[in-house]
Design a protein around this motif. Sequence first.
Motif, mmCIF file in Angstrom:
data_model
loop_
_atom_site.group_PDB
_atom_site.id
_atom_site.type_symbol
_atom_site.label_atom_id
_atom_site.label_comp_id
_atom_site.label_asym_id
_atom_site.label_seq_id
_atom_site.Cartn_x
_atom_site.Cartn_y
_atom_site.Cartn_z
ATOM 1 N N ARG A 10 -6.729 5.815 -6.383
ATOM 2 C CA ARG A 10 -6.482 5.615 -4.631
ATOM 3 C C ARG A 10 -6.121 4.072 -4.615
ATOM 4 O O ARG A 10 -6.247 3.319 -5.697
ATOM 5 N N ASP A 27 -7.249 4.766 0.260
ATOM 6 C CA ASP A 27 -6.669 5.943 0.271
ATOM 7 C C ASP A 27 -6.850 6.751 -1.034
ATOM 8 O O ASP A 27 -6.496 6.146 -2.015
ATOM 9 N N ARG A 73 0.834 -1.284 -0.129
ATOM 10 C CA ARG A 73 -0.080 -0.018 0.039
ATOM 11 C C ARG A 73 0.899 1.267 -0.071
ATOM 12 O O ARG A 73 0.485 2.014 -0.720
ATOM 13 N N THR A 74 1.741 1.405 0.988
ATOM 14 C CA THR A 74 2.839 2.288 0.799
ATOM 15 C C THR A 74 3.660 2.638 -0.358
ATOM 16 O O THR A 74 3.733 3.788 -0.854
ATOM 17 N N ALA A 78 0.885 9.292 -5.895
ATOM 18 C CA ALA A 78 1.126 10.929 -5.221
ATOM 19 C C ALA A 78 2.134 11.472 -6.120
ATOM 20 O O ALA A 78 2.109 12.826 -6.044
ATOM 21 N N GLN A 87 1.027 4.103 -2.884
ATOM 22 C CA GLN A 87 0.489 5.522 -2.665
ATOM 23 C C GLN A 87 1.821 6.640 -2.983
ATOM 24 O O GLN A 87 1.513 7.455 -3.661
#
Length: 349
Positions: free
Chosen positions: A338, A348, A286-287, A294, A290
Amino acid sequence: MSHQDPLPPLVWDSRRVQIQGFTTGLHQVEWLLVSLVALYLVIIGTPDEGGWGLVVATSAYFGFSLMASRLSFFGERQRWLLAIHTWVMIGFITWFLYRTNGVTGPMMSLYLLAVVTSALTLGVLATLLEVAAIAACTLLLFHLAGGSVMTPDNLTLFGTNIIAFLIVGYLTSALVNAIHVSNRMLLDMASLDSLTGLFNRRAFDDLVKPIHAMAQRSRRPYSVIVIDMDELKVINDSLGHGAGDQAILSLARQLQDCKRSSDLLARYGGDEFVMLLPDTDADGARTMMQRLIAVEKGDEPRISIGVASYPEHGDQFEHLLEYADSAMYHSKSSGGNRVSIRGHAKADG
């Protein structure tokens, strides 16, 4: 070809595969040699001097080949064992020709069996070395027979045979090399996506199997990620499919830039990509994703991402892929751009 047919390894040693595939054929060549020698001895008869020695040598050579075939003589990367077979073959043929005074007869062509065997599996250099050894053995046979190779007839015979061995060895080696190149091209066509150059769905599914098996043994995690573009249909409808292909290529490059060397990445179909991250749990995946969404993308389309992890979300890869795909659709229905994790527990934007 059935959908269950496995792909060959995507990084492979074609020479090793050739050696393993030729093992059975090698023993058949050796047994053909023994059969030809036995047929000669039956029809022509054993020589008066050393006849029993020749019979014993033939039996010993057959025993050597039979023992090797029963003991699985060849392992991975053991080309030198096959080379031993070809050198023993040359030695046996030389002994047979010496005992039968066959250096000037048609049985000289038996050396072709060794030349072809070497050319099929050991390459050009090894084959040239064996032809040089055969030339030396032939000169020795002329000497032991009390003749001279420098007579017109013998020199013609010697030169013709050696040239024939060189031509057969070289052409066979060249043919084998061409087959290796063709196999590599066919493998690429079968395993790579033509647009992006990434692994295709079949290759990805095949490569996942050993990773999943290793994770099951070690109980170490891995994550499956499904990525889908949010606006491909809009791009295709407004700008054409060429622009859509460029958008897919752009996303493929982004994914390649963010993945680690140990990660698997494939175009799974259309605008859907899938990744497998070894030794990575759901939070780590997930990180990573992200950070990808981003990044300022400008005019590039947004993406929806779904994550599922082993063993947290399931014990079978097929189920994990379904869960990650479901999480991706959750991201898409929540507005896109997301990351969602299996179970829709985390999302997210």
